[in-house]
Design a protein around this motif. Structure first.
Motif, PDB file in Angstrom:
ATOM      1  N   PHE A 252     -33.711 -19.850  24.489  1.00  0.00           N
ATOM      2  CA  PHE A 252     -34.068 -21.003  23.677  1.00  0.00           C
ATOM      3  C   PHE A 252     -32.896 -21.987  23.671  1.00  0.00           C
ATOM      4  N   VAL A 253     -33.149 -23.217  24.074  1.00  0.00           N
ATOM      5  CA  VAL A 253     -32.116 -24.248  24.102  1.00  0.00           C
ATOM      6  C   VAL A 253     -32.423 -25.237  22.988  1.00  0.00           C
ATOM      7  N   ILE A 254     -31.524 -25.315  22.020  1.00  0.00           N
ATOM      8  CA  ILE A 254     -31.750 -26.073  20.796  1.00  0.00           C
ATOM      9  C   ILE A 254     -31.045 -27.420  20.828  1.00  0.00           C
ATOM     10  N   GLU A 255     -31.790 -28.499  20.585  1.00  0.00           N
ATOM     11  CA  GLU A 255     -31.253 -29.849  20.386  1.00  0.00           C
ATOM     12  C   GLU A 255     -30.359 -30.313  21.538  1.00  0.00           C
ATOM     13  N   CYS A 256     -30.869 -30.242  22.744  1.00  0.00           N
ATOM     14  CA  CYS A 256     -30.117 -30.698  23.911  1.00  0.00           C
ATOM     15  C   CYS A 256     -30.915 -31.745  24.681  1.00  0.00           C
ATOM     16  N   SER A 257     -30.236 -32.804  25.105  1.00  0.00           N
ATOM     17  CA  SER A 257     -30.913 -33.891  25.808  1.00  0.00           C
ATOM     18  C   SER A 257     -31.277 -33.528  27.235  1.00  0.00           C
ATOM     19  N   ASP A 258     -30.533 -32.582  27.834  1.00  0.00           N
ATOM     20  CA  ASP A 258     -30.826 -32.145  29.199  1.00  0.00           C
ATOM     21  C   ASP A 258     -30.241 -30.754  29.412  1.00  0.00           C
TER      22      ASP A 258
ATOM     23  N   ASP B  70     -29.803 -22.937  34.279  1.00  0.00           N
ATOM     24  CA  ASP B  70     -30.916 -23.521  35.030  1.00  0.00           C
ATOM     25  C   ASP B  70     -31.735 -22.477  35.786  1.00  0.00           C
ATOM     26  N   LYS B  71     -31.240 -21.256  35.854  1.00  0.00           N
ATOM     27  CA  LYS B  71     -31.958 -20.187  36.551  1.00  0.00           C
ATOM     28  C   LYS B  71     -32.762 -19.330  35.583  1.00  0.00           C
ATOM     29  N   GLN B  72     -32.722 -19.652  34.298  1.00  0.00           N
ATOM     30  CA  GLN B  72     -33.406 -18.879  33.275  1.00  0.00           C
ATOM     31  C   GLN B  72     -34.786 -19.467  32.940  1.00  0.00           C
ATOM     32  N   PHE B  73     -35.600 -18.660  32.268  1.00  0.00           N
ATOM     33  CA  PHE B  73     -36.831 -19.163  31.661  1.00  0.00           C
ATOM     34  C   PHE B  73     -36.404 -19.862  30.377  1.00  0.00           C
ATOM     35  N   VAL B  74     -36.465 -21.175  30.367  1.00  0.00           N
ATOM     36  CA  VAL B  74     -35.896 -21.966  29.281  1.00  0.00           C
ATOM     37  C   VAL B  74     -36.989 -22.506  28.355  1.00  0.00           C
TER      38      VAL B  74
ATOM     39  N   ASN C 133     -37.228 -25.295  25.634  1.00  0.00           N
ATOM     40  CA  ASN C 133     -36.522 -26.489  25.160  1.00  0.00           C
ATOM     41  C   ASN C 133     -37.099 -26.907  23.812  1.00  0.00           C
ATOM     42  N   ILE C 134     -36.281 -26.841  22.761  1.00  0.00           N
ATOM     43  CA  ILE C 134     -36.718 -27.206  21.407  1.00  0.00           C
ATOM     44  C   ILE C 134     -35.843 -28.338  20.897  1.00  0.00           C
ATOM     45  N   ASP C 135     -36.458 -29.472  20.580  1.00  0.00           N
ATOM     46  CA  ASP C 135     -35.675 -30.627  20.134  1.00  0.00           C
ATOM     47  C   ASP C 135     -36.534 -31.566  19.305  1.00  0.00           C
ATOM     48  N   HIS C 136     -35.862 -32.447  18.564  1.00  0.00           N
ATOM     49  CA  HIS C 136     -36.567 -33.459  17.779  1.00  0.00           C
ATOM     50  C   HIS C 136     -36.191 -34.878  18.206  1.00  0.00           C
ATOM     51  N   HIS C 137     -35.513 -35.017  19.324  1.00  0.00           N
ATOM     52  CA  HIS C 137     -35.167 -36.334  19.857  1.00  0.00           C
ATOM     53  C   HIS C 137     -36.225 -36.776  20.864  1.00  0.00           C
ATOM     54  N   SER C 138     -36.730 -37.964  20.696  1.00  0.00           N
ATOM     55  CA  SER C 138     -37.769 -38.459  21.603  1.00  0.00           C
ATOM     56  C   SER C 138     -37.228 -38.741  23.000  1.00  0.00           C
ATOM     57  N   THR C 139     -35.908 -38.868  23.130  1.00  0.00           N
ATOM     58  CA  THR C 139     -35.301 -39.193  24.422  1.00  0.00           C
ATOM     59  C   THR C 139     -34.975 -37.951  25.252  1.00  0.00           C
ATOM     60  N   THR C 140     -35.269 -36.773  24.740  1.00  0.00           N
ATOM     61  CA  THR C 140     -34.926 -35.532  25.431  1.00  0.00           C
ATOM     62  C   THR C 140     -35.738 -35.354  26.715  1.00  0.00           C
ATOM     63  N   ALA C 141     -35.065 -34.951  27.788  1.00  0.00           N
ATOM     64  CA  ALA C 141     -35.747 -34.652  29.048  1.00  0.00           C
ATOM     65  C   ALA C 141     -36.549 -33.359  28.900  1.00  0.00           C
ATOM     66  N   LEU C 142     -37.676 -33.293  29.580  1.00  0.00           N
ATOM     67  CA  LEU C 142     -38.525 -32.102  29.532  1.00  0.00           C
ATOM     68  C   LEU C 142     -38.046 -31.108  30.586  1.00  0.00           C
ATOM     69  N   PHE C 143     -36.883 -30.509  30.323  1.00  0.00           N
ATOM     70  CA  PHE C 143     -36.221 -29.667  31.320  1.00  0.00           C
ATOM     71  C   PHE C 143     -36.611 -28.202  31.223  1.00  0.00           C
ATOM     72  N   GLY C 144     -37.340 -27.818  30.185  1.00  0.00           N
ATOM     73  CA  GLY C 144     -37.671 -26.420  29.993  1.00  0.00           C
ATOM     74  C   GLY C 144     -38.928 -25.978  30.714  1.00  0.00           C
ATOM     75  N   THR C 145     -39.083 -24.676  30.847  1.00  0.00           N
ATOM     76  CA  THR C 145     -40.354 -24.122  31.297  1.00  0.00           C
ATOM     77  C   THR C 145     -41.401 -24.361  30.214  1.00  0.00           C
ATOM     78  N   VAL C 146     -40.970 -24.243  28.977  1.00  0.00           N
ATOM     79  CA  VAL C 146     -41.761 -24.632  27.804  1.00  0.00           C
ATOM     80  C   VAL C 146     -40.961 -25.688  27.059  1.00  0.00           C
ATOM     81  N   ASN C 147     -41.606 -26.795  26.682  1.00  0.00           N
ATOM     82  CA  ASN C 147     -40.928 -27.883  25.962  1.00  0.00           C
ATOM     83  C   ASN C 147     -41.641 -28.143  24.646  1.00  0.00           C
ATOM     84  N   TRP C 148     -40.956 -27.839  23.545  1.00  0.00           N
ATOM     85  CA  TRP C 148     -41.500 -28.106  22.210  1.00  0.00           C
ATOM     86  C   TRP C 148     -40.661 -29.222  21.601  1.00  0.00           C
ATOM     87  N   ILE C 149     -41.195 -30.433  21.624  1.00  0.00           N
ATOM     88  CA  ILE C 149     -40.493 -31.613  21.124  1.00  0.00           C
ATOM     89  C   ILE C 149     -41.306 -32.203  19.967  1.00  0.00           C
ATOM     90  N   ASP C 150     -40.646 -32.411  18.837  1.00  0.00           N
ATOM     91  CA  ASP C 150     -41.304 -33.020  17.677  1.00  0.00           C
ATOM     92  C   ASP C 150     -40.398 -34.113  17.119  1.00  0.00           C
TER      93      ASP C 150
END
Length: 340
Positions: free
Chosen positions: A80-86, A96-100, A102-119
């Motif tokens: 789980f990668v918390i509050e990261c833009s990339d 970058d070799k992991q199942f990532v 991506n959990i963040d609340h910034h609208s500018t965050t890149a969708l870099f995860g295998t799963v991306n939960w952005i609010d």
């Protein structure tokens, strides 16, 4: 995407949690809140960070268990990668070799995860972790509550910023019911700084300037200042907010020298002045009223560039919103170029 996160947690067992370099209240509070949530479900989990836990957050439940490492060096079902833009922001090799996730609340965050939960409606990632607790059926324990409350109180500027909503207060109320002592959290986070922070602040404030309109202010922190104060990396946290306490100031830049020729710009604003757009121009991001970016070059060039961008942002907002005119100073009452 919350349902995907829940499904992953329910079907997998071994997890790691990380966040950005130089962790702050939301990144650490949310990471540790998720840590206690996963432990409550009987999962194998650890929090890994590249940088140590800052002193202000050292009393968070679980802070002593954070493992400092330069790389993702163990096997996990997901990280789980918390509050990261990339994917680069945590500073961990092999991430970058992991199942990532991506959990963040910034609208500018890149969708870099295998799963991306952005609010982007959440005031902090801490809100999202609270919602996850409720959705997955985990009781909000005192440990979880203290971590999430710290995330909320820091990322909303003690509930001062425009990202504070009715939902934020409702969640904070529930966290207090779960055992949080607001005064204790405030004491740990805001009133337990080392003397080096005050020494550094004195030097930084001596560089404070504002433009002729008085709406834009900026200041700098050099490597020499940090060394002379014997300061830690996190000692400069929060300095950017001091100029914003002046009534007429609408946008602020705090330029911190990270290495020769490399500067981290922390940007803050009031009202509708959008500093996230300014940060995006230089490869950064964030919220409308709180953003940041990294710049390279000489001091004077960097300062001139970022200040001009802030002036344009303030002028753009002024064109869109009717306002009372600011006081115009004559020559004898001209605004000083430097404010000690």
């Amino acid at each position: 995407m919350l349902s995907q996160v829940i499904e992953l947690i329910e079907t997998k067992r071994r997890f790691a949690i990380t966040s950005h370099i130089r962790p702050d209240g939301d990144s650490l509070g949310s990471s540790l809140g998720l840590y206690w949530l996963l432990r409550a479900l009987g999962k194998e989990v650890e929090v890994i960070m590249r940088d140590p836990v800052p002193h202000a957050y050292s009393k968070l439940p679980g802070a002593a268990d954070v493992r400092i490492t330069p790389a993702v060096d163990r096997d996990y079902d997901a990280v789980f990668v918390i509050e990261c833009s990339d994917i680069e922001r945590p500073g961990l090799k092999g991430l970058d070799k992991q199942f990532v996730v991506n959990i963040d609340h910034h609208s500018t965050t890149a969708l870099f995860g295998t799963v991306n939960w952005i609010d982007s409606t959440a005031s902090a990632v801490g809100e999202m972790i609270y919602n996850l607790c409720k959705a997955i059926g985990v009781r909000v324990t005192r440990e979880i509550a203290e971590c999430i409350y710290t995330a909320l109180v820091t990322d909303t500027g003690s509930f001062h910023y425009s990202n504070t909503t009715e939902r934020t207060f409702k969640i904070a109320s529930e966290l207090v019911r779960a055992g949080v002592k607001p005064a204790k959290v405030a004491e740990n986070v805001f009133n337990s700084h080392p003397w080096s922070k005050l020494d550094l602040l004195t030097q930084v404030l001596s560089t404070l300037k504002r433009d002729p309109s008085g709406r834009v202010a900026w200041m700098r922190q050099t490597l020499e200042m940090k060394e002379s104060a014997g300061a830690f990396e996190e000692d400069g946290d929060g300095f950017v907010n001091y100029p914003l306490s002046v009534g007429c100031v609408e946008a602020v830049a705090f330029l911190k020298e990270c290495a020769p020729g490399v500067y981290r710009a922390s940007l803050r604003s009031k009202g509708n002045v959008n500093v996230a757009r300014v940060a995006e121009r230089f490869g950064g991001g964030g919220h409308r009223n709180a953003a940041g970016c990294t710049l390279r070059g000489g001091w004077e060039e960097i300062e001139r560039t970022i200040v001009q961008a802030l002036i344009e942002a303030v002028e753009r907002e002024a064109e869109d919103t009717p306002r009372r005119p600011l006081l115009i100073f004559d020559d004898q009452e001209a605004l000083p170029e430097e404010v000690a």
